[in-house]
Scaffold this active site. Structure first.
Site, PDB file in Angstrom:
ATOM      1  N   ARG A  61       5.154   9.384  -6.576  1.00  0.00           N
ATOM      2  CA  ARG A  61       6.112   8.512  -6.001  1.00  0.00           C
ATOM      3  C   ARG A  61       7.040   7.509  -6.951  1.00  0.00           C
ATOM      4  O   ARG A  61       8.159   7.200  -6.816  1.00  0.00           O
ATOM      5  CB  ARG A  61       5.344   7.460  -5.191  1.00  0.00           C
ATOM      6  N   PHE A 118     -12.291  -0.631   3.083  1.00  0.00           N
ATOM      7  CA  PHE A 118     -11.963  -0.886   1.891  1.00  0.00           C
ATOM      8  C   PHE A 118     -11.394   0.670   1.180  1.00  0.00           C
ATOM      9  O   PHE A 118     -10.332   0.503   0.713  1.00  0.00           O
ATOM     10  CB  PHE A 118     -12.844  -1.595   1.167  1.00  0.00           C
TER      11      PHE A 118
HETATM   12  C1  IN0 Z   1      -8.175   0.588  -6.458  1.00  0.00           C
HETATM   13  C2  IN0 Z   1      -8.084   1.599  -5.444  1.00  0.00           C
HETATM   14  C3  IN0 Z   1      -9.535   2.237  -4.635  1.00  0.00           C
HETATM   15  C4  IN0 Z   1     -10.004   1.387  -3.390  1.00  0.00           C
HETATM   16  C5  IN0 Z   1     -10.752   1.919  -2.762  1.00  0.00           C
HETATM   17  C6  IN0 Z   1     -11.633   2.927  -3.141  1.00  0.00           C
HETATM   18  C7  IN0 Z   1     -11.066   3.478  -4.194  1.00  0.00           C
HETATM   19  C8  IN0 Z   1     -11.900   4.657  -4.704  1.00  0.00           C
HETATM   20  C9  IN0 Z   1     -11.479   5.551  -5.819  1.00  0.00           C
HETATM   21  C10 IN0 Z   1     -10.746   4.907  -6.481  1.00  0.00           C
HETATM   22  C11 IN0 Z   1     -10.056   3.779  -6.112  1.00  0.00           C
HETATM   23  C12 IN0 Z   1     -10.208   3.087  -4.862  1.00  0.00           C
HETATM   24  O1  IN0 Z   1      -6.969   1.339  -4.315  1.00  0.00           O
HETATM   25  C13 IN0 Z   1      -6.112   0.366  -5.018  1.00  0.00           C
HETATM   26  C14 IN0 Z   1      -5.087   0.230  -3.670  1.00  0.00           C
HETATM   27  C15 IN0 Z   1      -3.905  -0.658  -4.055  1.00  0.00           C
HETATM   28  O2  IN0 Z   1      -4.047  -1.572  -5.032  1.00  0.00           O
HETATM   29  N1  IN0 Z   1      -2.903  -0.977  -3.464  1.00  0.00           N
HETATM   30  C16 IN0 Z   1      -1.751  -1.730  -3.776  1.00  0.00           C
HETATM   31  C17 IN0 Z   1      -0.483  -0.940  -3.478  1.00  0.00           C
HETATM   32  C18 IN0 Z   1       0.074  -0.250  -4.695  1.00  0.00           C
HETATM   33  O3  IN0 Z   1       1.187   0.239  -4.666  1.00  0.00           O
HETATM   34  O4  IN0 Z   1      -0.038  -0.902  -5.857  1.00  0.00           O
HETATM   35  C19 IN0 Z   1      -1.617  -2.815  -2.738  1.00  0.00           C
HETATM   36  O5  IN0 Z   1      -0.906  -3.953  -3.332  1.00  0.00           O
HETATM   37  O6  IN0 Z   1      -2.148  -2.764  -1.971  1.00  0.00           O
HETATM   38  C20 IN0 Z   1      -5.446   1.103  -6.065  1.00  0.00           C
HETATM   39  O7  IN0 Z   1      -4.394   1.541  -6.102  1.00  0.00           O
HETATM   40  N2  IN0 Z   1      -6.128   1.128  -7.163  1.00  0.00           N
HETATM   41  C21 IN0 Z   1      -7.496   0.526  -7.474  1.00  0.00           C
HETATM   42  C22 IN0 Z   1      -7.496  -0.340  -8.455  1.00  0.00           C
HETATM   43  C23 IN0 Z   1      -8.765  -0.994  -8.712  1.00  0.00           C
HETATM   44  C24 IN0 Z   1      -9.664  -0.743  -7.729  1.00  0.00           C
HETATM   45 CL1  IN0 Z   1     -11.134  -1.468  -7.930  1.00  0.00          CL
HETATM   46  C25 IN0 Z   1      -9.626   0.141  -6.547  1.00  0.00           C
HETATM   47  C26 IN0 Z   1      -5.236   1.635  -8.553  1.00  0.00           C
HETATM   48  C27 IN0 Z   1      -5.605   3.048  -8.881  1.00  0.00           C
HETATM   49  C28 IN0 Z   1      -5.233   3.465 -10.039  1.00  0.00           C
HETATM   50  C29 IN0 Z   1      -5.268   4.094  -7.795  1.00  0.00           C
HETATM   51  C30 IN0 Z   1      -7.141   3.393  -9.062  1.00  0.00           C
END
Ligand code: IN0
Length: 414
Positions: free
Chosen positions: A213, A286
């Site tokens: 994206r 989540f």
């Molecule tokens: C995430 C992940 C996340 C959530 C739940 C389960 C997971 C299991 C494995 C790996 C990651 C998992 O979710 C977030 C979602 C997020 O931040 N969404 C943003 C949208 C955006 O575009 O940034 C929002 O504002 O809602 C995620 O993207 N990451 C993330 C980071 C830390 C944690 Cl604890 C969980 C980032 C990434 C790089 C994909 C791991």
């Protein structure tokens, strides 16, 4: 504003979930804990992750605190990795010692911009909160921070050449997040410990979607940032990765994009398997909401030249609908089935990867169908005839404008 109005008029059934989301967000803002360090952490979380913060808020209290800190530590690590103004010889030691810094309430390093700069400058508040977590949570966060920092350092001077490099890089920045979260879920006593392999796939699927994206945003960054599309894939279509954004290469660009999407789709069945094993409803939501957003984003990006012209994002109303409707595994199978249908309808027989893409999508659909829960559900994509007449829409719109204005007026400035 007019753009927003048109979007709402086209999707009147977005209104209800959007209102619900807005109310939930206002409610969450009021739930900031009283201790200054925890207040800082939760305010920061809401600033850097918007809707995702709401889903974190619903986790059981102890786990919620651990996930909040984990999220902020990872964002801080990311901020250091991304800041192109830090020389490599300064950056590498910070990344590789970050798992020590989280134990040190005096440590901080100024970098990043806007909200991320505040996070970095006030990092001692994150450390203070970290030190109040249970030992097993601390150890999980420390272990992942150590491995991720080392992985990021390794890739600072290394290009993503092969598909194996791509999977390795995504493992460091996202797969490890999956491993860490699985440990935190297990430490909270609510879940069995998931396998590293499936936990990794959860992260890879999200990160690969982000990388696809964000092509244009990343390639246009000044000073030039690193790119994560693997050469092994793009070299089949163009000589230089930048060439994908020029109009004369649009056919090749879309083929390359479709190849990237097909690569990301490889992880879908692992992700479904991971989610199907979760027991706690709040942990399930989540995990499931970001996954549905990812397959929705892939469906939007597939065969879409807009990826090379601007930012392609799911509309806010669809995000709100996903948050509203994701309660159990049947909802996930339903969403993955719908978005696979949409993807399938976009596959062009003449695309060089058409056969591979279609066989992936059929495998996903089979998994969803075999779950036996696809009946009686609202679809995300199959749009029936507009069910509302225009007078009703105008009325509804006026009522909602008043309600929105009211909610905004009541909200304290700042
Ligand atoms: C995430 C992940 C996340 C959530 C739940 C389960 C997971 C299991 C494995 C790996 C990651 C998992 O979710 C977030 C979602 C997020 O931040 N969404 C943003 C949208 C955006 O575009 O940034 C929002 O504002 O809602 C995620 O993207 N990451 C993330 C980071 C830390 C944690 Cl604890 C969980 C980032 C990434 C790089 C994909 C791991």
């Amino acid at each position: 504003m007019m753009g927003r109005v048109c979007v709402i008029l086209k999707h009147p059934d977005d209104i209800y979930p959007l209102m619900k989301l807005k109310i939930a967000a206002r409610h969450a803002e009021k739930q900031i804990p009283p201790e200054p360090h925890w207040a800082f952490c939760y305010r920061m979380l809401h600033k850097v992750s918007r809707s995702f913060a709401l889903v974190i808020q619903q986790l059981p209290a102890e786990l919620r605190n651990a996930v909040c800190i984990f999220y902020l530590v990872l964002r801080a690590l990311d901020t250091v990795e991304d800041d192109t103004s830090i020389p490599t010889d300064v950056k590498v030691p910070i990344l590789t010692a970050f798992h020590h810094h989280i134990y040190d309430c005096d440590w901080h390093f100024s970098c990043g911009a806007k909200d991320y700069k505040v996070l970095m400058d006030q990092f001692h508040l994150v450390s203070t909160a970290f030190l109040e977590l249970g030992k097993s949570y601390q150890e999980a966060i420390e272990d992942i921070t150590k491995r991720m920092g080392a992985g990021m350092a390794k890739f600072i001077c290394k290009e993503v050449e092969t598909i194996d490099d791509y999977d390795e890089y995504c493992h460091y920045v996202a797969g490890l997040v999956g491993l860490g979260l699985s440990k935190l879920f297990h430490a909270s006593g609510s879940e069995d410990l998931a396998s590293d392999y499936l936990s990794n796939s959860m992260g890879l699927f999200l990160q690969k979607t982000n990388i696809i994206r964000d092509y244009l945003e990343d390639i246009n960054e000044i000073p030039k940032s690193r790119m994560f599309w693997p050469r092994e894939i793009w070299r089949k279509y163009v000589n230089k990765l930048e060439d994908l954004k020029y109009e004369e290469n649009s056919e090749k660009a879309v083929q390359c994009l479709n190849n990237m999407v097909t690569n990301a789709l490889m992880h879908v069945e692992d992700c479904l398997k991971y989610m199907a094993a979760l027991r706690d409803p709040s942990i399930f939501r989540f995990c499931a909401i970001p996954q549905i957003m990812a397959i929705g984003t892939l469906a939007l990006c597939y065969n879409n030249i807009e990826v090379f012209l601007g930012v392609v994002k799911m509309r806010r109303g669809l995000t709100a609908k996903v948050i509203d409707r994701t309660k159990m595994m049947a909802d996930v199978y339903g969403a993955f089935f719908d978005f696979s249908c949409l993807l399938k309808s976009k596959v062009n027989k003449s695309d060089p990867n058409a056969t591979r893409t279609l066989s992936r999508l059929e495998a996903v659909q089979k998994t969803c169908r075999d779950s036996g829960v696809l009946n009686n559900r609202k679809s995300y994509i199959v749009r029936s005839e507009p069910r509302y007449n225009s007078a009703l829409i105008v009325m509804l719109f006026i009522v909602l404008s008043i309600l929105f204005a009211y909610l905004n007026a009541k909200r304290p400035n700042n």
